[in-house]
Design a protein around this motif. Structure first.
Motif, PDB file in Angstrom:
ATOM      1  N   VAL A   1       0.855  -1.177   0.000  1.00 56.29           N
ATOM      2  CA  VAL A   1       0.000   0.000   0.000  1.00 56.29           C
ATOM      3  C   VAL A   1       0.894   1.232   0.000  1.00 56.29           C
ATOM      4  N   TRP A   2       0.615   2.174  -0.878  1.00 56.28           N
ATOM      5  CA  TRP A   2       1.397   3.413  -0.951  1.00 56.28           C
ATOM      6  C   TRP A   2       0.505   4.567  -0.519  1.00 56.28           C
ATOM      7  N   PRO A   3       0.495   4.883   0.769  1.00 54.27           N
ATOM      8  CA  PRO A   3      -0.336   5.997   1.222  1.00 54.27           C
ATOM      9  C   PRO A   3       0.364   7.324   0.947  1.00 54.27           C
ATOM     10  N   ARG A   4      -0.282   8.398   1.363  1.00 54.00           N
ATOM     11  CA  ARG A   4       0.368   9.705   1.276  1.00 54.00           C
ATOM     12  C   ARG A   4       1.614   9.694   2.159  1.00 54.00           C
ATOM     13  N   GLY A   5       2.490  10.629   1.956  1.00 52.27           N
ATOM     14  CA  GLY A   5       3.716  10.695   2.747  1.00 52.27           C
ATOM     15  C   GLY A   5       3.461  11.076   4.190  1.00 52.27           C
ATOM     16  N   PHE A   6       4.341  10.654   5.060  1.00 54.20           N
ATOM     17  CA  PHE A   6       4.256  10.981   6.480  1.00 54.20           C
ATOM     18  C   PHE A   6       5.496  11.761   6.865  1.00 54.20           C
ATOM     19  N   ARG A   7       5.356  12.716   7.740  1.00 56.45           N
ATOM     20  CA  ARG A   7       6.478  13.556   8.164  1.00 56.45           C
ATOM     21  C   ARG A   7       7.308  12.922   9.271  1.00 56.45           C
ATOM     22  N   ALA A   8       6.777  11.885   9.911  1.00 53.58           N
ATOM     23  CA  ALA A   8       7.506  11.255  11.016  1.00 53.58           C
ATOM     24  C   ALA A   8       7.297   9.748  10.977  1.00 53.58           C
ATOM     25  N   LEU A   9       8.280   9.039  11.465  1.00 54.83           N
ATOM     26  CA  LEU A   9       8.233   7.582  11.510  1.00 54.83           C
ATOM     27  C   LEU A   9       7.044   7.094  12.326  1.00 54.83           C
ATOM     28  N   HIS A  10       6.793   7.718  13.471  1.00 56.08           N
ATOM     29  CA  HIS A  10       5.699   7.284  14.332  1.00 56.08           C
ATOM     30  C   HIS A  10       4.341   7.520  13.671  1.00 56.08           C
ATOM     31  N   ASP A  11       4.215   8.576  12.866  1.00 55.93           N
ATOM     32  CA  ASP A  11       2.964   8.800  12.129  1.00 55.93           C
ATOM     33  C   ASP A  11       2.723   7.660  11.144  1.00 55.93           C
ATOM     34  N   ALA A  12       3.773   7.235  10.468  1.00 56.16           N
ATOM     35  CA  ALA A  12       3.643   6.115   9.526  1.00 56.16           C
ATOM     36  C   ALA A  12       3.288   4.831  10.261  1.00 56.16           C
ATOM     37  N   ALA A  13       3.897   4.617  11.444  1.00 54.95           N
ATOM     38  CA  ALA A  13       3.595   3.421  12.232  1.00 54.95           C
ATOM     39  C   ALA A  13       2.136   3.424  12.686  1.00 54.95           C
ATOM     40  N   GLU A  14       1.624   4.573  13.105  1.00 57.75           N
ATOM     41  CA  GLU A  14       0.226   4.667  13.517  1.00 57.75           C
ATOM     42  C   GLU A  14      -0.714   4.435  12.333  1.00 57.75           C
ATOM     43  N   ALA A  15      -0.340   4.925  11.152  1.00 58.19           N
ATOM     44  CA  ALA A  15      -1.155   4.704   9.952  1.00 58.19           C
ATOM     45  C   ALA A  15      -1.163   3.224   9.584  1.00 58.19           C
ATOM     46  N   TRP A  16       0.000   2.563   9.695  1.00 63.56           N
ATOM     47  CA  TRP A  16       0.068   1.126   9.426  1.00 63.56           C
ATOM     48  C   TRP A  16      -0.851   0.373  10.389  1.00 63.56           C
ATOM     49  N   ALA A  17      -0.787   0.733  11.680  1.00 61.15           N
ATOM     50  CA  ALA A  17      -1.606   0.066  12.689  1.00 61.15           C
ATOM     51  C   ALA A  17      -3.095   0.255  12.392  1.00 61.15           C
ATOM     52  N   ALA A  18      -3.487   1.460  12.018  1.00 55.08           N
ATOM     53  CA  ALA A  18      -4.892   1.719  11.678  1.00 55.08           C
ATOM     54  C   ALA A  18      -5.295   0.914  10.446  1.00 55.08           C
ATOM     55  N   HIS A  19      -4.392   0.828   9.459  1.00 54.49           N
ATOM     56  CA  HIS A  19      -4.663   0.055   8.246  1.00 54.49           C
ATOM     57  C   HIS A  19      -4.871  -1.423   8.580  1.00 54.49           C
ATOM     58  N   MET A  20      -4.148  -1.908   9.585  1.00 57.15           N
ATOM     59  CA  MET A  20      -4.257  -3.305   9.994  1.00 57.15           C
ATOM     60  C   MET A  20      -5.426  -3.544  10.946  1.00 57.15           C
ATOM     61  N   GLY A  21      -6.147  -2.486  11.312  1.00 55.68           N
ATOM     62  CA  GLY A  21      -7.320  -2.637  12.157  1.00 55.68           C
ATOM     63  C   GLY A  21      -7.032  -2.643  13.650  1.00 55.68           C
ATOM     64  N   LEU A  22      -5.856  -2.159  14.042  1.00 57.22           N
ATOM     65  CA  LEU A  22      -5.509  -2.116  15.461  1.00 57.22           C
ATOM     66  C   LEU A  22      -6.118  -0.874  16.118  1.00 57.22           C
ATOM     67  N   PRO A  23      -6.388  -0.951  17.422  1.00 51.37           N
ATOM     68  CA  PRO A  23      -6.820   0.252  18.138  1.00 51.37           C
ATOM     69  C   PRO A  23      -5.633   1.198  18.277  1.00 51.37           C
ATOM     70  N   PRO A  24      -5.773   2.304  18.980  1.00 47.66           N
ATOM     71  CA  PRO A  24      -4.619   3.201  19.170  1.00 47.66           C
ATOM     72  C   PRO A  24      -3.398   2.429  19.667  1.00 47.66           C
ATOM     73  N   VAL A  25      -2.210   2.859  19.257  1.00 44.46           N
ATOM     74  CA  VAL A  25      -0.991   2.133  19.584  1.00 44.46           C
ATOM     75  C   VAL A  25       0.013   3.006  20.315  1.00 44.46           C
ATOM     76  N   THR A  26       0.931   2.335  21.000  1.00 42.16           N
ATOM     77  CA  THR A  26       2.127   2.987  21.506  1.00 42.16           C
ATOM     78  C   THR A  26       3.285   2.401  20.706  1.00 42.16           C
ATOM     79  N   VAL A  27       4.103   3.272  20.138  1.00 42.37           N
ATOM     80  CA  VAL A  27       5.172   2.851  19.241  1.00 42.37           C
ATOM     81  C   VAL A  27       6.489   2.848  20.011  1.00 42.37           C
ATOM     82  N   THR A  28       7.223   1.731  19.897  1.00 40.76           N
ATOM     83  CA  THR A  28       8.518   1.588  20.538  1.00 40.76           C
ATOM     84  C   THR A  28       9.549   1.223  19.483  1.00 40.76           C
ATOM     85  N   GLU A  29      10.649   1.987  19.448  1.00 46.74           N
ATOM     86  CA  GLU A  29      11.741   1.661  18.540  1.00 46.74           C
ATOM     87  C   GLU A  29      12.738   0.777  19.261  1.00 46.74           C
ATOM     88  N   ILE A  30      13.112  -0.321  18.615  1.00 47.80           N
ATOM     89  CA  ILE A  30      14.063  -1.270  19.212  1.00 47.80           C
ATOM     90  C   ILE A  30      15.395  -1.161  18.514  1.00 47.80           C
TER      91      ILE A  30
END
Length: 159
Positions: A130-159
């Motif tokens: 899926v090629w969505p619109r651009g995101f200005r931050a990594l966490h914004d893209a992660a939240e969009a991915w989570a919403a696309h996958m049907g997840l509720p609100p998320v907390t993003v952790t970088e490992i």
């Protein structure tokens, strides 16, 4: 008796309106019909409350706000350039430990530098990501991915 439910807002609030006889959205005059109407309103509110809704009686029925899900964890792991080569630059693996079947990738479309964050997201093995619109931050893209996958609100952790 009839019950109608109308959506009242973006937050998932609904208004349950009771119709008993000719009395739509208002209780009858004092007497047995009013007692029945109030009993039905209390019963509807109790069932909604038992299902997790926050309820409040209104003049016409019951206002019910949907339960808010607890956030789930989403992890990001930056691609390892030393192990995987320059192709891993600007790529992240994303997954949700609570839902192990959901995993994917985020990719900086420009590869070099954090100055522009345009990401793609998909499942790990997707042939047509899926090629969505651009995101200005990594966490914004992660939240969009989570919403696309049907997840509720998320907390993003970088490992």
């Amino acid at each position: 008796m009839a019950v109608s439910v109308g959506h009242c807002g973006e937050d998932g609030t609904a208004h349950v309106t009771l119709l008993i006889g000719q009395h739509l959205g208002k209780p009858p005059r004092p007497g047995p019909a009013r007692d029945t109407w109030l009993g039905v309103r209390a019963d509807v509110a109790a069932h909604l409350h038992q299902a997790g809704f926050v309820t409040a009686p209104t003049g016409g029925g019951v206002r019910a706000a949907s339960p808010r899900p607890e956030p789930v964890a989403v992890h990001l792991e930056h691609g390892n350039v030393l192990r995987d080569g320059l192709g891993a630059l600007g790529r992240y693996r994303i997954w949700c430990p609570e839902h192990p079947h959901l995993a994917g990738r985020l990719q900086n479309a420009h590869g070099l530098g954090p100055q522009v964050f345009t990401y793609v997201y998909a499942t790990e093995r997707a042939r047509n990501p899926v090629w969505p619109r651009g995101f200005r931050a990594l966490h914004d893209a992660a939240e969009a991915w989570a919403a696309h996958m049907g997840l509720p609100p998320v907390t993003v952790t970088e490992i």
